[in-house]
Write a protein that holds these residues in place. Structure first.
Motif, PDB file in Angstrom:
ATOM      1  N   HIS A   1     -33.083 -37.156 -25.590  1.00 10.52           N
ATOM      2  CA  HIS A   1     -31.702 -37.564 -25.114  1.00 10.52           C
ATOM      3  C   HIS A   1     -31.302 -36.989 -23.972  1.00 10.52           C
ATOM      4  O   HIS A   1     -30.973 -35.587 -24.305  1.00 10.52           O
ATOM      5  CB  HIS A   1     -30.850 -37.802 -26.058  1.00 10.52           C
ATOM      6  N   ALA A   2     -31.246 -37.139 -22.780  1.00 11.84           N
ATOM      7  CA  ALA A   2     -30.979 -36.297 -21.673  1.00 11.84           C
ATOM      8  C   ALA A   2     -29.320 -36.351 -21.471  1.00 11.84           C
ATOM      9  O   ALA A   2     -28.973 -37.569 -21.525  1.00 11.84           O
ATOM     10  CB  ALA A   2     -31.707 -36.661 -20.241  1.00 11.84           C
ATOM     11  N   THR A   3     -28.664 -35.293 -20.963  1.00 13.53           N
ATOM     12  CA  THR A   3     -27.287 -35.613 -20.669  1.00 13.53           C
ATOM     13  C   THR A   3     -27.199 -36.197 -19.313  1.00 13.53           C
ATOM     14  O   THR A   3     -27.878 -35.950 -18.418  1.00 13.53           O
ATOM     15  CB  THR A   3     -26.695 -33.891 -20.691  1.00 13.53           C
ATOM     16  N   PRO A   4     -26.112 -37.091 -19.136  1.00 17.15           N
ATOM     17  CA  PRO A   4     -25.837 -37.603 -17.895  1.00 17.15           C
ATOM     18  C   PRO A   4     -25.829 -36.832 -16.567  1.00 17.15           C
ATOM     19  O   PRO A   4     -26.582 -36.960 -15.595  1.00 17.15           O
ATOM     20  CB  PRO A   4     -24.540 -38.401 -18.159  1.00 17.15           C
ATOM     21  N   GLU A   5     -24.968 -35.865 -16.680  1.00 18.52           N
ATOM     22  CA  GLU A   5     -24.662 -34.956 -15.617  1.00 18.52           C
ATOM     23  C   GLU A   5     -24.713 -33.416 -16.015  1.00 18.52           C
ATOM     24  O   GLU A   5     -23.774 -33.260 -17.029  1.00 18.52           O
ATOM     25  CB  GLU A   5     -23.427 -35.279 -14.798  1.00 18.52           C
ATOM     26  N   PRO A   6     -24.919 -32.558 -15.234  1.00 17.90           N
ATOM     27  CA  PRO A   6     -24.719 -31.462 -15.667  1.00 17.90           C
ATOM     28  C   PRO A   6     -23.390 -31.097 -15.195  1.00 17.90           C
ATOM     29  O   PRO A   6     -22.592 -31.276 -14.608  1.00 17.90           O
ATOM     30  CB  PRO A   6     -25.719 -30.411 -14.543  1.00 17.90           C
ATOM     31  N   LEU A   7     -22.685 -30.399 -16.262  1.00 19.04           N
ATOM     32  CA  LEU A   7     -21.248 -30.150 -16.392  1.00 19.04           C
ATOM     33  C   LEU A   7     -20.663 -28.857 -15.407  1.00 19.04           C
ATOM     34  O   LEU A   7     -21.687 -28.002 -15.540  1.00 19.04           O
ATOM     35  CB  LEU A   7     -20.584 -30.055 -17.887  1.00 19.04           C
ATOM     36  N   ASP A   8     -19.503 -28.986 -14.697  1.00 20.18           N
ATOM     37  CA  ASP A   8     -19.312 -27.889 -13.831  1.00 20.18           C
ATOM     38  C   ASP A   8     -18.087 -27.485 -14.553  1.00 20.18           C
ATOM     39  O   ASP A   8     -17.567 -27.796 -15.361  1.00 20.18           O
ATOM     40  CB  ASP A   8     -19.125 -28.388 -12.423  1.00 20.18           C
ATOM     41  N   LEU A   9     -17.464 -26.310 -13.688  1.00 20.90           N
ATOM     42  CA  LEU A   9     -16.262 -25.532 -14.128  1.00 20.90           C
ATOM     43  C   LEU A   9     -14.754 -26.262 -13.999  1.00 20.90           C
ATOM     44  O   LEU A   9     -13.932 -25.696 -14.180  1.00 20.90           O
ATOM     45  CB  LEU A   9     -16.509 -24.057 -13.885  1.00 20.90           C
ATOM     46  N   SER A  10     -15.066 -27.378 -13.126  1.00 20.62           N
ATOM     47  CA  SER A  10     -13.896 -27.959 -12.718  1.00 20.62           C
ATOM     48  C   SER A  10     -12.969 -28.408 -13.707  1.00 20.62           C
ATOM     49  O   SER A  10     -11.769 -28.377 -13.594  1.00 20.62           O
ATOM     50  CB  SER A  10     -14.085 -28.972 -11.735  1.00 20.62           C
ATOM     51  N   ARG A  11     -13.284 -28.502 -15.075  1.00 23.15           N
ATOM     52  CA  ARG A  11     -12.478 -29.130 -16.110  1.00 23.15           C
ATOM     53  C   ARG A  11     -11.539 -28.117 -16.447  1.00 23.15           C
ATOM     54  O   ARG A  11     -10.844 -28.167 -17.275  1.00 23.15           O
ATOM     55  CB  ARG A  11     -13.474 -29.887 -17.211  1.00 23.15           C
ATOM     56  N   TYR A  12     -12.109 -26.862 -16.476  1.00 21.95           N
ATOM     57  CA  TYR A  12     -11.480 -25.446 -16.809  1.00 21.95           C
ATOM     58  C   TYR A  12     -10.285 -24.994 -15.888  1.00 21.95           C
ATOM     59  O   TYR A  12      -9.726 -24.251 -16.239  1.00 21.95           O
ATOM     60  CB  TYR A  12     -12.436 -24.455 -17.177  1.00 21.95           C
ATOM     61  N   GLU A  13     -10.685 -25.510 -14.577  1.00 19.41           N
ATOM     62  CA  GLU A  13      -9.444 -25.054 -13.510  1.00 19.41           C
ATOM     63  C   GLU A  13      -8.217 -25.287 -14.014  1.00 19.41           C
ATOM     64  O   GLU A  13      -8.035 -26.672 -14.348  1.00 19.41           O
ATOM     65  CB  GLU A  13      -9.907 -25.347 -12.248  1.00 19.41           C
ATOM     66  N   GLN A  14      -7.110 -24.475 -13.963  1.00 19.05           N
ATOM     67  CA  GLN A  14      -5.864 -25.136 -13.997  1.00 19.05           C
ATOM     68  C   GLN A  14      -5.056 -24.447 -12.948  1.00 19.05           C
ATOM     69  O   GLN A  14      -5.243 -23.448 -12.275  1.00 19.05           O
ATOM     70  CB  GLN A  14      -5.112 -24.127 -15.371  1.00 19.05           C
ATOM     71  N   PRO A  15      -4.063 -25.105 -12.709  1.00 17.41           N
ATOM     72  CA  PRO A  15      -2.986 -24.782 -11.349  1.00 17.41           C
ATOM     73  C   PRO A  15      -2.313 -23.297 -11.976  1.00 17.41           C
ATOM     74  O   PRO A  15      -1.857 -23.578 -12.994  1.00 17.41           O
ATOM     75  CB  PRO A  15      -2.199 -26.009 -11.268  1.00 17.41           C
ATOM     76  N   ARG A  16      -2.209 -22.562 -10.944  1.00 15.18           N
ATOM     77  CA  ARG A  16      -1.470 -21.122 -11.376  1.00 15.18           C
ATOM     78  C   ARG A  16      -0.071 -21.423 -10.947  1.00 15.18           C
ATOM     79  O   ARG A  16      -0.027 -22.020  -9.941  1.00 15.18           O
ATOM     80  CB  ARG A  16      -2.142 -20.178 -10.388  1.00 15.18           C
ATOM     81  N   ALA A  17       0.663 -20.766 -11.776  1.00 20.43           N
ATOM     82  CA  ALA A  17       2.081 -20.886 -11.602  1.00 20.43           C
ATOM     83  C   ALA A  17       2.540 -19.671 -10.304  1.00 20.43           C
ATOM     84  O   ALA A  17       3.599 -20.034  -9.494  1.00 20.43           O
ATOM     85  CB  ALA A  17       2.971 -20.242 -12.750  1.00 20.43           C
ATOM     86  N   GLU A  18       1.761 -18.579 -10.172  1.00 18.53           N
ATOM     87  CA  GLU A  18       2.005 -17.550  -9.150  1.00 18.53           C
ATOM     88  C   GLU A  18       0.719 -17.631  -8.146  1.00 18.53           C
ATOM     89  O   GLU A  18      -0.416 -18.210  -8.572  1.00 18.53           O
ATOM     90  CB  GLU A  18       2.191 -16.469  -9.615  1.00 18.53           C
ATOM     91  N   ARG A  19       1.019 -17.326  -7.122  1.00 21.51           N
ATOM     92  CA  ARG A  19       0.036 -16.873  -6.208  1.00 21.51           C
ATOM     93  C   ARG A  19      -1.094 -15.703  -6.476  1.00 21.51           C
ATOM     94  O   ARG A  19      -0.621 -14.994  -6.919  1.00 21.51           O
ATOM     95  CB  ARG A  19       0.469 -16.789  -4.638  1.00 21.51           C
ATOM     96  N   ASP A  20      -2.232 -15.792  -6.149  1.00 19.46           N
ATOM     97  CA  ASP A  20      -3.098 -14.585  -6.377  1.00 19.46           C
ATOM     98  C   ASP A  20      -2.852 -13.482  -5.486  1.00 19.46           C
ATOM     99  O   ASP A  20      -2.932 -13.872  -4.240  1.00 19.46           O
ATOM    100  CB  ASP A  20      -4.726 -15.053  -6.342  1.00 19.46           C
ATOM    101  N   ASP A  21      -2.662 -12.509  -5.894  1.00 21.86           N
ATOM    102  CA  ASP A  21      -2.213 -11.279  -4.972  1.00 21.86           C
ATOM    103  C   ASP A  21      -3.487 -10.525  -4.986  1.00 21.86           C
ATOM    104  O   ASP A  21      -3.721  -9.616  -5.660  1.00 21.86           O
ATOM    105  CB  ASP A  21      -1.206 -10.443  -5.545  1.00 21.86           C
ATOM    106  N   PHE A  22      -4.112 -10.732  -3.844  1.00 20.05           N
ATOM    107  CA  PHE A  22      -5.373  -9.940  -3.556  1.00 20.05           C
ATOM    108  C   PHE A  22      -5.330  -8.311  -3.130  1.00 20.05           C
ATOM    109  O   PHE A  22      -5.936  -7.683  -3.464  1.00 20.05           O
ATOM    110  CB  PHE A  22      -6.070 -10.697  -2.243  1.00 20.05           C
TER     111      PHE A  22
END
Length: 113
Positions: free
Chosen positions: A39-60
């Protein structure tokens, strides 16, 4: 000298058919029975489902300063470790010299004139 080969039977040698994962899931009929496909998986899973919007901006800038501070700390720790190893080795050399009964063990440094 004659080489010996192991005794083998025809049942030990089997050729397995490898199918690509995108193949249809229909069972393959053989003379010995039915082989069920994996039984093959339909599509390889990516990391987009773990992405969450950040409350603050990333300070490089802050991250880069933290990275530079961590690098400086690592370099200082390495330098201290090397200095300590050299000091211990020199002390051991001097102690071995003294324990052998010699009197000229200590290095005498003179200022350059």
């Amino acid at each position: 000298m004659k080489t010996q080969r192991p005794i083998t039977s025809d049942e030990e040698h089997r050729v397995l058919q490898f199918r690509p994962r995108t193949a249809s899931p229909t069972p393959i009929r053989r003379s010995g029975g039915t082989v069920q496909p994996l039984h093959a998986t339909p599509e390889p899973l990516d990391l987009s489902r773990y992405e969450q919007p950040r409350a603050e901006r990333d300070d490089f800038r802050r991250r880069m300063l933290a990275n530079i501070a961590a690098l400086a700390f690592t370099i200082a720790l390495t330098a201290i470790g090397i200095w300590l190893a050299v000091s211990i080795a020199d002390l051991r050399r001097t102690q071995d010299c003294v324990l052998m009964g010699r009197r000229d063990c200590v290095k005498i440094t003179t200022p350059h004139i």
